[in-house]
Design an enzyme around this catalytic site. Structure first.
Site, PDB file in Angstrom:
ATOM      1  N   GLU A  16      15.798 -48.429 -73.852  1.00  0.00           N
ATOM      2  CA  GLU A  16      15.720 -48.237 -72.396  1.00  0.00           C
ATOM      3  C   GLU A  16      14.377 -47.628 -72.020  1.00  0.00           C
ATOM      4  O   GLU A  16      13.695 -48.095 -71.109  1.00  0.00           O
ATOM      5  CB  GLU A  16      16.862 -47.310 -71.937  1.00  0.00           C
ATOM      6  CG  GLU A  16      16.890 -47.098 -70.453  1.00  0.00           C
ATOM      7  CD  GLU A  16      17.247 -48.375 -69.716  1.00  0.00           C
ATOM      8  OE1 GLU A  16      18.399 -48.802 -69.823  1.00  0.00           O
ATOM      9  OE2 GLU A  16      16.374 -48.960 -69.060  1.00  0.00           O
TER      10      GLU A  16
ATOM     11  N   ASP B 290      11.480 -49.579 -69.821  1.00  0.00           N
ATOM     12  CA  ASP B 290      11.081 -49.061 -68.513  1.00  0.00           C
ATOM     13  C   ASP B 290       9.572 -48.812 -68.445  1.00  0.00           C
ATOM     14  O   ASP B 290       8.899 -49.226 -67.500  1.00  0.00           O
ATOM     15  CB  ASP B 290      11.838 -47.752 -68.203  1.00  0.00           C
ATOM     16  CG  ASP B 290      13.343 -47.967 -68.085  1.00  0.00           C
ATOM     17  OD1 ASP B 290      13.778 -49.125 -68.063  1.00  0.00           O
ATOM     18  OD2 ASP B 290      14.086 -46.963 -68.029  1.00  0.00           O
TER      19      ASP B 290
ATOM     20  N   SER C 146      18.471 -53.091 -65.995  1.00  0.00           N
ATOM     21  CA  SER C 146      17.485 -52.083 -66.384  1.00  0.00           C
ATOM     22  C   SER C 146      16.059 -52.571 -66.261  1.00  0.00           C
ATOM     23  O   SER C 146      15.155 -51.777 -66.042  1.00  0.00           O
ATOM     24  CB  SER C 146      17.693 -51.694 -67.846  1.00  0.00           C
ATOM     25  OG  SER C 146      18.590 -50.651 -67.951  1.00  0.00           O
TER      26      SER C 146
ATOM     27  N   ASP D 204      15.577 -66.697 -51.957  1.00  0.00           N
ATOM     28  CA  ASP D 204      17.023 -66.517 -51.892  1.00  0.00           C
ATOM     29  C   ASP D 204      17.675 -67.166 -53.121  1.00  0.00           C
ATOM     30  O   ASP D 204      17.352 -68.300 -53.469  1.00  0.00           O
ATOM     31  CB  ASP D 204      17.541 -67.170 -50.598  1.00  0.00           C
ATOM     32  CG  ASP D 204      18.958 -66.746 -50.263  1.00  0.00           C
ATOM     33  OD1 ASP D 204      19.500 -65.856 -50.956  1.00  0.00           O
ATOM     34  OD2 ASP D 204      19.518 -67.305 -49.304  1.00  0.00           O
ATOM     35  N   ILE D 205      18.539 -66.419 -53.778  1.00  0.00           N
ATOM     36  CA  ILE D 205      19.286 -66.965 -54.922  1.00  0.00           C
ATOM     37  C   ILE D 205      20.662 -67.370 -54.392  1.00  0.00           C
ATOM     38  O   ILE D 205      21.406 -66.516 -53.895  1.00  0.00           O
ATOM     39  CB  ILE D 205      19.429 -65.920 -56.041  1.00  0.00           C
ATOM     40  CG1 ILE D 205      18.068 -65.308 -56.405  1.00  0.00           C
ATOM     41  CG2 ILE D 205      20.105 -66.533 -57.268  1.00  0.00           C
ATOM     42  CD1 ILE D 205      17.035 -66.283 -56.898  1.00  0.00           C
TER      43      ILE D 205
ATOM     44  N   GLY E 125      25.116 -66.860 -52.127  1.00  0.00           N
ATOM     45  CA  GLY E 125      25.089 -67.805 -51.017  1.00  0.00           C
ATOM     46  C   GLY E 125      23.820 -67.611 -50.223  1.00  0.00           C
ATOM     47  O   GLY E 125      22.951 -66.810 -50.606  1.00  0.00           O
TER      48      GLY E 125
ATOM     49  N   GLY F   1      21.256 -66.273 -47.738  1.00  0.00           N
ATOM     50  CA  GLY F   1      21.046 -64.931 -47.208  1.00  0.00           C
ATOM     51  C   GLY F   1      21.521 -63.876 -48.191  1.00  0.00           C
ATOM     52  O   GLY F   1      21.754 -64.162 -49.381  1.00  0.00           O
TER      53      GLY F   1
ATOM     54  N   ASP G  69      23.592 -61.502 -50.464  1.00  0.00           N
ATOM     55  CA  ASP G  69      24.909 -61.566 -51.101  1.00  0.00           C
ATOM     56  C   ASP G  69      25.024 -60.430 -52.102  1.00  0.00           C
ATOM     57  O   ASP G  69      24.024 -59.781 -52.456  1.00  0.00           O
ATOM     58  CB  ASP G  69      25.150 -62.927 -51.770  1.00  0.00           C
ATOM     59  CG  ASP G  69      24.075 -63.283 -52.771  1.00  0.00           C
ATOM     60  OD1 ASP G  69      23.947 -62.569 -53.788  1.00  0.00           O
ATOM     61  OD2 ASP G  69      23.343 -64.272 -52.548  1.00  0.00           O
TER      62      ASP G  69
END
Lengths: 144, 533
Positions: free
Chosen positions: B253, B257, B450, B490-491, B502, B504, B506
């Site tokens: 981690e 990072d 992460s 947008d995914i 969807g 916009g 989500d």
């Protein structure tokens, strides 16, 4: 998380507490600043305006010393006073007993048994006290 | 590199995978590691000994004896190391006893050095791999020294990863063999992060509740990426300290990072706040970072969390207040949204029914970071969906049970119970399309939400440079940008086992993943805030 009790915390063990003081004024005021999109405060401005009241810090420090606890540090900006004392003194002060546990993952921690009673002198000025309970709280979010 | 004569390495010829479909060339600056196997010092004696073992004459050598007698001849090792350095490759490891030399280089370098042409292919059984055809070439002087070169291609040896995943369930390290990996630089290029800024003058704070970093690893990592090594300082909170703990620890981690932030924004100073993994430690680390008048971070990245229901009210309140202070100070805070889908609990004992938002990502004063999975062809993203590696991790996301809908989310979701939705933003997080990082002397591919928090933290350091002032409390700004600005891609495909993506915002990927350049342009063109009267 299944944990196994090991036994009482040794009364001579040193414990450190973080006392979080109440904000000196309503934090809604701060939220309103954010809603209005006002420019940021400097850290120094924040400490003066929203940091702990120096009188509250002094009260906590005096209370701690009167009960045999040591003051490690006080940060008005963080609204935090850090105290240290023996497990025996701390448990007596907060009207609880401290017990050592080992988690299923093998981590050793301590936790109070039963409710914690914040002493009246602290109740007025402290929002919360952290450090009696040391169980692991968070997981890391890296996967590999 | 001078024009050099090359001879084919015996036995290295590869035939095409039947039915594999070429997807295009690999990006020339993508880094690979290859392992060279060298000849033993005394092959005849070794063969005789193995024959002896087969004939039940037990005469087993210790590892040390074996290394001395049958390891690589130091002259062979030196010749290979010199050859690698002459060709600009990095020698990651050279071991006489295991007879291996591990080299690191870019696709372009390794292709030229070994006379191969590497390309991306779609496997007929699913997934993608890096493949080559024909032999590997080496200089004549090394033809007898080098017995094999491994790692130029990573075609599946048997069946595709997806099937192997289910077979190997429970063996996490093996199961998570990636089908693609990217350096954070590549991700920043794929997401079009602004150029001409390094985060100079900015400090990014990172909260860590375990593990540690080794400066030598950071140096190697950033040098291999061709970057300056960022300044990294460790800040001890409540006796937490920089304490690398070795494989399978929180070191992964910590390194992820730091390396993601530093690769995206090599000019930043990184302050890592190490604290014990307790509510006291976590809260003290956050307040220390927020109010740090020495390092003065303008951005904070947090990749630790737990389901909201596991926190005490006192902890939730204390931490949210600290994040509110950060917002008021103009410090942008990014938090990972969780790796266990909408449930936010890993499957197994202790799992609580229903959906849960992860905290601290669900604090309205932080930016919750969700995950996607990307498909890259010809150095461009051809597909990006919600990260959900069935049974093997999925982005967190959903609705808080604690925090009411903030003003900046009200237009997005009436009828959602009046609670804050998470995440706010997203980015590549699938370990199967993860980030190439260095941890405890090893190269690893790591994913999870992460990775997304430091990715956005690094991006924000660049934005702060370009804007000439800190982005600050980001959510009202990000939600206020016009969709037509293209600031977010947008995914719209996928789910996190509780909510669907969807058009916009989500509860899987928030507003979407960033288009860095357009995000900068959209933020820069906002009308300035009205000054306080």
């Amino acid at each position: 998380m299944a944990a196994r009790a090991i036994g009482p915390t040794h009364p001579d063990e040193r414990i450190e507490l973080s006392v979080l003081l109440k904000p000196p004024r309503q934090l809604e005021e701060l939220e309103a600043r954010l809603d209005q999109g006002l420019p940021p405060l400097s850290r120094e401005e924040y400490a003066v305006r929203y940091g702990a009241d120096p009188a509250d810090v002094a009260r906590v420090e005096a209370f701690a010393r009167a009960h045999g606890l040591q003051v490690i540090e006080s940060s008005p900006a963080r609204r935090t006073v850090r105290l240290a004392g023996t497990a025996g003194d701390v448990a007596a002060l907060f009207g609880t007993q401290l017990v050592e546990y080992r988690s299923a993952e093998g981590t050793r921690f301590r936790a109070p048994t039963g409710p914690i009673h914040i002493p009246d002198e602290l109740e007025d000025v402290a929002q919360a006290v952290f450090g009696l309970d040391t169980r692991p709280v968070a997981r890391r979010r890296a996967l590999g | 590199m001078a024009e050099q004569q090359r001879v084919p390495l015996p036995g290295s010829d590869k035939q095409p995978v039947r039915g594999a479909e070429p997807l295009g060339d690999l990006h020339p600056t993508e880094r690979l590691e290859v392992t060279l196997q060298l000849r033993p010092r005394d092959a005849h004696e070794l063969a005789a000994r193995v024959d002896g073992l087969a004939a039940r004459r037990p005469d087993i050598l210790s590892r040390e004896e074996f290394g001395q007698q049958f390891g690589t001849d130091p002259a062979d090792l030196a010749a290979v190391v010199a050859f690698a350095r002459d060709n600009g490759l990095v020698v990651v490891d050279a071991s006489a006893s295991t007879r291996t030399v591990v080299l690191s280089g870019t696709v372009a370098q390794l292709s030229a050095v070994f006379g191969v042409s590497l390309a991306a292919y779609a496997h007929p059984d699913g997934g993608t791999f890096r493949g080559r055809q024909g032999p590997i070439y080496v200089p004549p002087a090394l033809a007898n020294v080098v017995q094999g070169v491994f790692g130029l291609d990573d075609r599946p040896a048997a069946r595709p990863h997806l099937r192997r995943l289910s077979e190997l369930e429970g063996i996490e390290i093996l199961a998570k063999k990636p089908r693609a990996s990217f350096s954070p630089i590549q991700i920043s290029q794929l997401y079009d992060f602004p150029s001409g800024a390094t985060g100079q003058g900015q400090c990014v704070g990172i909260i860590e509740l375990g593990g540690g970093f080794r400066t030598a690893d950071l140096k190697t990592y950033f040098q291999q990426l061709g970057l300056q090594v960022p300044t990294v300082v460790a800040v001890s909170v409540d006796h937490g300290r920089n304490q690398p703990a070795g494989p399978n620890s929180a070191d992964a981690e910590v390194m992820l990072d730091i390396e993601v932030v530093g690769a995206v924004a090599p000019g930043v100073k990184i302050a890592v706040y190490f604290a014990p993994n307790t509510d006291q430690g976590f809260i003290d680390a956050i307040t220390t970072a927020v109010h740090d008048t020495v390092n003065r971070p303008s951005v904070i990245s947090i990749s630790w969390g737990a389901p909201e229901v596991q926190w005490t009210q006192a902890s939730l309140k204390a931490m949210d207040q600290a994040f509110q202070a950060a917002a008021a100070l103009g410090v942008t805070v990014y938090c990972a949204a969780g790796d266990n889908g909408a449930s936010d609990f890993p499957a197994g004992p202790g799992q609580q029914p229903g959906n849960h938002a992860d905290f601290p990502a669900s604090s309205p004063h932080v930016v919750g970071c969700g995950g996607t999975a990307i498909t890259v062809t010809n150095n461009a993203i051809t597909r990006e969906v919600v990260w959900n590696d069935t049974g093997d991790g999925a982005t967190g996301g959903g609705f808080s049970a604690v925090f009411p809908t903030p003003t900046w989310q009200t237009t997005l979701q009436g009828g959602q119970g009046g609670k804050r939705g998470v995440p706010d933003v997203s980015g590549d997080a699938s370990p199967l399309t993860g980030y190439a990082v260095r941890v405890d002397g090893q190269s690893e591919v790591i994913g999870g939400t992460s990775a997304v928090a430091p990715l956005w933290a690094g991006l924000t350091a660049l934005l702060n440079n370009k804007l000439g002032k800190p982005l600050g409390f980001a959510n009202p700004v990000l939600y206020g940008l016009a969709p037509s600005s293209g600031a977010f891609v947008d995914i719209t495909q996928g789910n996190n086992n509780g909510f669907n993506a969807g058009t916009g915002w989500d509860a899987c990927t928030g507003l979407g993943r960033p288009d860095g350049a357009k995000l900068l342009a959209a933020i820069a063109s906002r009308p300035a805030a009205v000054a306080a009267p």
